[in-house]
Every structure is written in structure tokens, then in C-alpha cells.
Design an enzyme around this catalytic site. Structure first.
Site, short mmCIF file in Angstrom:
data_model
loop_
_atom_site.label_atom_id
_atom_site.label_comp_id
_atom_site.label_asym_id
_atom_site.label_seq_id
_atom_site.Cartn_x
_atom_site.Cartn_y
_atom_site.Cartn_z
CG HIS A 150 -16.88 -28.18 7.62
ND1 HIS A 150 -17.90 -28.80 8.63
CD2 HIS A 150 -17.71 -27.28 7.19
CE1 HIS A 150 -18.71 -28.06 9.08
NE2 HIS A 150 -18.71 -26.98 7.90
N GLY A 200 -20.57 -34.51 13.12
CA GLY A 200 -20.06 -33.73 14.25
C GLY A 200 -21.34 -33.26 15.02
CB CYS A 203 -10.22 -25.71 14.23
SG CYS A 203 -10.81 -24.57 15.65
CG MET A 241 -17.19 -31.88 17.31
SD MET A 241 -18.79 -32.42 17.38
CE MET A 241 -19.04 -34.10 17.67
#
Length: 332
Positions: A171, A228, A102, A19
Site C-alpha cells: 500500500h 480495496g 493494517c 478488508m
């Protein structure tokens, strides 16, 4: 046992997600201490490393107590990514992870991060070239797809595996979703259930409680969980999940005194690593979670996030400890 290359991990390992401005050495050390099995650095720009950008270079700092640790890089230019691999190798990480997930505009607009989900062939060829360029295990973190109409994650994961990727973290949202709505773990389970897949498949997104982690393990059959946002200001989550797995019971929540001590250690470690200005500034985002659930706390939180002097922040910690003592914050 789960393996990333030759790295042996326990069953259903818990991974600290990379992160930006969060997964720095101080925070990684605290998460490791609290049960994280693998930790990843903040994502690092390949172009920044090649230009010797100070912030990018600083992100290469890793320490023995963190291992196994992965350095995550992002970019879309093959030559730059290969040069970056050579630079990263000098820091001697255990893993090199490629960020193909991202969603932020400044990354995506350059065709990197989740932007590469528009060009799966490039995604695969970049991975293959990097695998061939290093003896370190290459892993990938990505999303389900660019948007709902372009989800091909089963095919994508299989192709990445076939060119040598050693593990994949997915994700459960598309780039179009950013961080909105609920993560969908079913497509990640579809990847895991593909009979051709033999590398670890880790789930990411909305693993916020021990029950959620257990659901990811038992109902979706994934190999591990990457955590996260739920870990920000709450490194205890890793041990809480492991305790729940082992006993079926919730670990007692940390007292205010324990939270203050963790925040105090975190800030001091950040100052030691980044200096007094950045150390104070970049630790602020953790305070909301460190002290979440305390009633009538706004006055103290405002002091923590507006004070530029570390002495003032430490003094606020002392005030909090004195006022709230050994109070246990209710389950949240």
C-alpha cells in the site's frame, strides 16, 4: 504470466484486497464473478483463531468458486502465528497472506499489522518461520513504512523474498498517513525495479479507475493491482479495468436496474451466510457505492441503512428500481 508459487495468473492480475467486515464470501463471490483474479478473506486474528473465537472461525469459510483465494492472518507472536497456519491449512486455501499493513490502533497496539513495521527483523523472522511451516505459498501485504522517515520498503521486500515470501502487495502510504493524502506508488516501483526482486510486486492504494490501473501497470511497471475501497459496493470495477485494457474504451456503466439486482443478490447471499441480523447490518456499507450518483437519493439510502428487517430493505430496492428504471448513472 504472473505466478504466486505454482498459481498461474494472467498478466497484470487484479486482486481484491482483504478488508475487515467487507471481504466476506458473498462479496468475494461477486467480485470474482466480475473479473477479480485473486480474492482475499477479511484479515483474521491469530489469537482469535487459537481461542476458537466464533467470528474468527467463520472467516475461514471459503468456496471453490472463489479460487484462487488467500486467507489473510495477522499477529505478532511466533507461536500463535504457527498454530494459526495449521488451523488455516484445514480450510485448504490457495494462499496464506500475512497482514503487516493494517493501520488501526487496536491492531497496531499489539505490535501486529503495521505495528510490526517498527521491528523489521521480527517481520522477516515471522515470515521465514511461516514459510517453513507450510507448503502453501506465503505472501505479504504491507505499507511503505511506519512513517515518512522510516521508509525502507526496498530492503524490506528483498529480505521477505529471501526468506521465501512468494509475492508482496504494498500500500502506497505509511502507517502514519492511515488513508489520508494520496498513495505514493514510486517507492513500490523502486521495489519492482530492484534487480534482485523476482517475486510479483502488487500495488495497492487509490486504484479507483481503469486509467489509474493502467498508470500503475504502464508508468510504474508493477505486476498487478490490489483493489480495496473502490470495489466496495462496486464489484464491476474489475471488469471495467479489464475492458479498458483490452479495448481502450470504457465499459458502459451498470444501469440502476443492474445495480439493484447486484445489491439484492449481495444482501440475500449475506443473509444466507451470516443470518438475517448480521447479513442486513454488514451489507449496509455497500449501498452508498451501489447507488452513487443518483440525484435526490437520500430518502432511499436512509431506508437502506436504518432498516433492520431484510424485507424492508428488499422493498426499498424495489422502490428504487421502479422509480429510476433503466437510468444510467453518469461517469464518476
Amino acid at each position: 504470466m504472473i505466478k504466486i508459487g505454482n498459481i498461474e495468473l494472467p498478466d497484470f492480475p487484479l486482486l481484491l484486497a482483504p478488508m475487515e467486515d467487507v471481504s466476506d464470501p458473498p462479496f468475494r463471490a461477486l467480485c470474482k464473478e466480475q473479473g477479480a483474479d485473486v480474492v482475499y478473506t477479511e484479515f483474521i486474528s491469530s489469537e482469535g483463531l487459537i481461542r476458537d473465537a466464533a467470528k474468527s472461525i467463520m472467516k475461514l469459510d471459503i468456496y471453490e468458486k472463489e479460487r484462487p483465494v488467500g486467507i489473510q492472518i495477522f499477529g505478532a507472536n511466533l507461536e500463535s502465528m504457527l498454530k494459526t497456519v495449521e488451523i488455516v491449512e484445514k480450510s485448504n486455501p490457495d494462499i496464506i497472506d500475512i497482514n503487516f499493513g493494517c493501520p488501526v490502533k487496536k491492531v497496531v497496539s499489539k505490535g501486529a499489522g503495521a505495528g510490526i513495521l517498527k521491528d523489521i527483523d521480527l517481520m522477516v523472522s515471522l515470515t521465514e518461520a511461516m514459510v517453513k511451516h507450510t507448503n502453501l505459498p506465503i505472501t505479504v501485504k504491507t505499507r511503505l513504512g511506519w512513517d515518512h522517515d522510516s521508509i525502507r520498503i526496498v530492503e524490506v521486500a528483498e529480505r521477505l523474498q529471501d526468506v521465501g515470501c512468494k509475492a508482496i502487495s504494498i500500500h502506497g502510504r505509511t502507517r502514519a498517513q492511515m488513508y489520508k493524502g494520496e498513495a505514493d506508488w514510486k517507492p513500490i516501483a523502486d521495489v519492482k525495479n530492484n534487480q534482485r526482486m523476482h517475486i510479483p510486486v502488487f500495488g495497492n492504494g487509490d486504484v479507483t479507475t481503469p486509467e489509474k490501473a493502467m498508470e500503475m501497470r504502464d508508468s510504474y511497471g508493477l505486476d498487478g493491482a490490489m483493489i480495496g475501497r473502490a470495489a466496495i459496493g462496486y464489484p464491476w470495477i474489475f471488469n471495467e479495468i479489464k475492458h479498458f485494457f483490452n479495448t481502450g474504451e470504457h465499459l458502459a456503466k451498470p444501469t440502476i436496474a443492474q445495480r439493484v439486482e447486484m445489491a439484492r443478490r449481495h444482501l440475500q447471499m449475506a443473509i444466507d451466510w451470516k443470518g438475517p441480523v448480521l447479513g442486513v447490518f454488514e451489507t449496509r456499507r455497500h449501498y452508498t457505492n451501489y447507488f452513487k450518483g443518483i440525484p435526490h437519493f437520500k430518502e432511499y439510502r436512509m431506508k437502506m441503512v436504518t432498516s433492520d428487517d431484510a424485507k424492508d430493505v428488499f422493498a426499498t430496492f424495489d422502490e428504487v428500481e421502479a422509480k429510476f428504471g433503466n437510468t444510467i448513472i453518469p461517469q464518476f
